[in-house]
Design an enzyme around this catalytic site. Structure first.
Site, short mmCIF file in Angstrom:
data_model
loop_
_atom_site.label_atom_id
_atom_site.label_comp_id
_atom_site.label_asym_id
_atom_site.label_seq_id
_atom_site.Cartn_x
_atom_site.Cartn_y
_atom_site.Cartn_z
CD GLU A 1 -3.85 4.15 0.74
OE1 GLU A 1 -2.76 3.58 0.99
OE2 GLU A 1 -4.96 3.64 0.97
CE1 TYR B 1 -4.34 0.10 -0.35
CE2 TYR B 1 -4.31 -1.66 1.27
CZ TYR B 1 -4.97 -0.92 0.31
OH TYR B 1 -6.27 -1.22 0.00
CG ASP C 1 -9.32 9.86 -23.84
OD1 ASP C 1 -8.32 9.15 -24.01
OD2 ASP C 1 -10.40 9.42 -23.42
CB THR D 1 -5.55 3.43 -21.63
OG1 THR D 1 -5.54 3.47 -23.05
CG2 THR D 1 -6.95 3.68 -21.12
CE LYS E 1 -8.11 1.75 -25.29
NZ LYS E 1 -8.20 2.53 -24.04
NE ARG F 1 -6.70 -4.94 -19.80
CZ ARG F 1 -7.27 -4.53 -20.93
NH1 ARG F 1 -8.18 -3.60 -20.93
NH2 ARG F 1 -6.91 -5.07 -22.08
N1 DSN Z 1 -12.74 -0.09 -24.51
C1 DSN Z 1 -11.83 0.84 -25.15
C2 DSN Z 1 -11.89 0.73 -26.61
O1 DSN Z 1 -12.07 -0.37 -27.08
O2 DSN Z 1 -11.77 1.72 -27.31
C3 DSN Z 1 -12.00 2.21 -24.71
O3 DSN Z 1 -12.50 2.30 -23.45
#
Ligand code: DSN
Length: 412
Positions: free
Chosen positions: A55, A53, A198, A224, A227, A233
């Site tokens: 925080e 942990y 984003d 994120t 990707k 993730r």
């Molecule tokens: N689930 C993602 C996507 O496939 O674009 C975005 O949140």
């Protein structure tokens, strides 16, 4: 403590993981938001850092024993800054949606206005879909793409002048074109709006120097890490120094508790990978592969939404092919090609059975596939869509795909 191996102690979970691994190895993974992490990223993700942990933030934690955790988190921050040219980075968001929510709650008061892209034109659920809590809390208004398939910057300017949004939001999950961040910043400056991008889908293409980077221009950029960036993730927020305090406070303690430091260590490893020269080549190949798919599918009379792709994905309207996105997804699954059904701009159909499919090249490119393989993939896609009712044809395609994927092993 249970010291048995997973295969011994929990054969149920072990065998499900083995089956999923086989599925990933033997199929063509074409969901554009998916990718395959390296063994080094997996190793960090599965490390003992999950036990801790922590925080708070580097050098300022609520718990003892954080000296090594601090080093991990600082490395992740430093590498992200170097990758994107960010002034301030928060690597603690658990994923993209929590990152976006933390930003809205940091920058806006309830009831204030966010100008974002219409969802069927490529926007994202967390950009104000009526089914989300954020849509109850803030006033989302939407711009669209124009007849040529690019963001309608004129409409965006008109709407900004009309609605005077506190925040102008760009960044998309199904839009395949480059983005003119300078133009959007100029519009936002005119209406004294804050700017947020984003870049979840295209972060790896930006890090690899293949697409425009909003980080030096915009107030806040979220992403994120799993990707095109090819990490674990998770989420991340980058911002100008002037927003650092308010963003950090919004992530913790405003919205989240203890950060997932095993995950943050895996982000750091992925960022180190993205800083290598090979990653630039990878990002370029992702786009080249998407372009070949676009050309091959256009030859076969597929309707590519937004006119073309400039990034890693294609949104395809299947209306002229006589089947829905859901029917195509099911047929392609049977053939060993994983895509997702998707709404197309102003889709008359529903999200569960829309008119299109969305597909992309990040995962196939990670396996080492190039232009020649994309030509085969386009052919298999077309065959499966055209013969979606023929189990024999779908099984034949699947067999050919298993043969191809064996030549591009994943974790062997
Ligand atoms: N689930 C993602 C996507 O496939 O674009 C975005 O949140």
């Amino acid at each position: 403590m249970n010291r048995q191996k997973l295969s011994q102690f929990d054969p149920d979970i072990f065998s499900i993981i083995a089956k999923e691994r086989k599925r990933q190895e033997e199929g063509l993974e074409m969901i554009p938001s998916e990718n395959f992490v390296s063994p080094a990223v997996l190793e960090a993700l599965g490390s003992i850092l999950t036990n801790k942990y922590s925080e708070g933030y580097v050098g300022n934690r609520y718990y003892g024993g954080c000296e090594f955790i601090d080093s991990v988190e600082q490395l992740a921050i430093d590498r992200a800054k170097e990758l994107f040219g960010a002034e301030h980075v928060n690597v603690q968001p658990l994923s993209g949606a929590p990152a976006n929510i933390a930003v809205y709650l940091a920058l806006l008061k309830p009831g204030e206005t966010i100008l974002g892209m219409d969802l069927s034109h490529g926007g994202h659920l967390t950009h104000g879909s009526p089914v989300t809590h954020m849509a109850d809390l803030f006033n989302f208004v939407r711009y669209k793409t124009n007849a040529q398939g690019v963001i309608d910057y004129d409409e965006l300017r008109d709407m900004a002048r009309r609605h005077k949004p506190q925040l102008v939001l760009v960044g998309y999950s199904a839009y395949s074109r480059e983005i003119d961040y300078r133009k959007i910043k100029a519009i936002a400056d005119e209406t004294e709006s804050m700017t947020m991008a984003d870049i979840a889908h295209i972060a790896g293409l930006i890090a690899g120097g293949r697409m425009n980077n909003p980080v030096p221009l915009f107030d806040v950029v979220t992403t994120t890490t799993h990707k095109t960036l090819r990490g674990p993730r998770g989420g991340m927020i980058m911002c100008k120094e002037k927003w650092a305090k308010v963003i950090d406070k919004s992530v913790f303690p405003g919205f989240q508790g203890g950060p997932h430091e095993h995950n943050i260590s895996a982000k750091a490893v992925a960022f180190k990978e993205a800083l290598q020269p090979e990653f630039r080549i990878y990002a370029g190949q992702v786009i080249k592969n998407a372009k070949v798919l676009e050309e091959e599918l256009k030859k076969r009379d597929y309707t590519i939404c937004f006119g073309q792709t400039d990034n890693h994905l294609l949104l395809i309207d299947l209306t002229n092919k006589g089947l829905t996105g859901r029917e195509a997804q099911v047929a392609l699954d049977a053939a060993g090609i994983t895509v997702n059904k998707n709404m197309v701009p102003d889709d008359p159909r529903s999200p569960m059975n829309p008119s299109g499919i969305r597909l992309g090249t990040p995962a196939l490119t990670t396996r080492g596939m190039k232009e020649d393989q994309m030509r085969l993939v386009a052919d298999w896609l077309d065959t499966a869509v055209t013969h979606h009712a023929s189990e024999t044809v779908l099984q034949r395609v699947k067999k050919e795909i298993v043969e191809l994927t064996a030549k591009f092993p994943l974790y062997a």
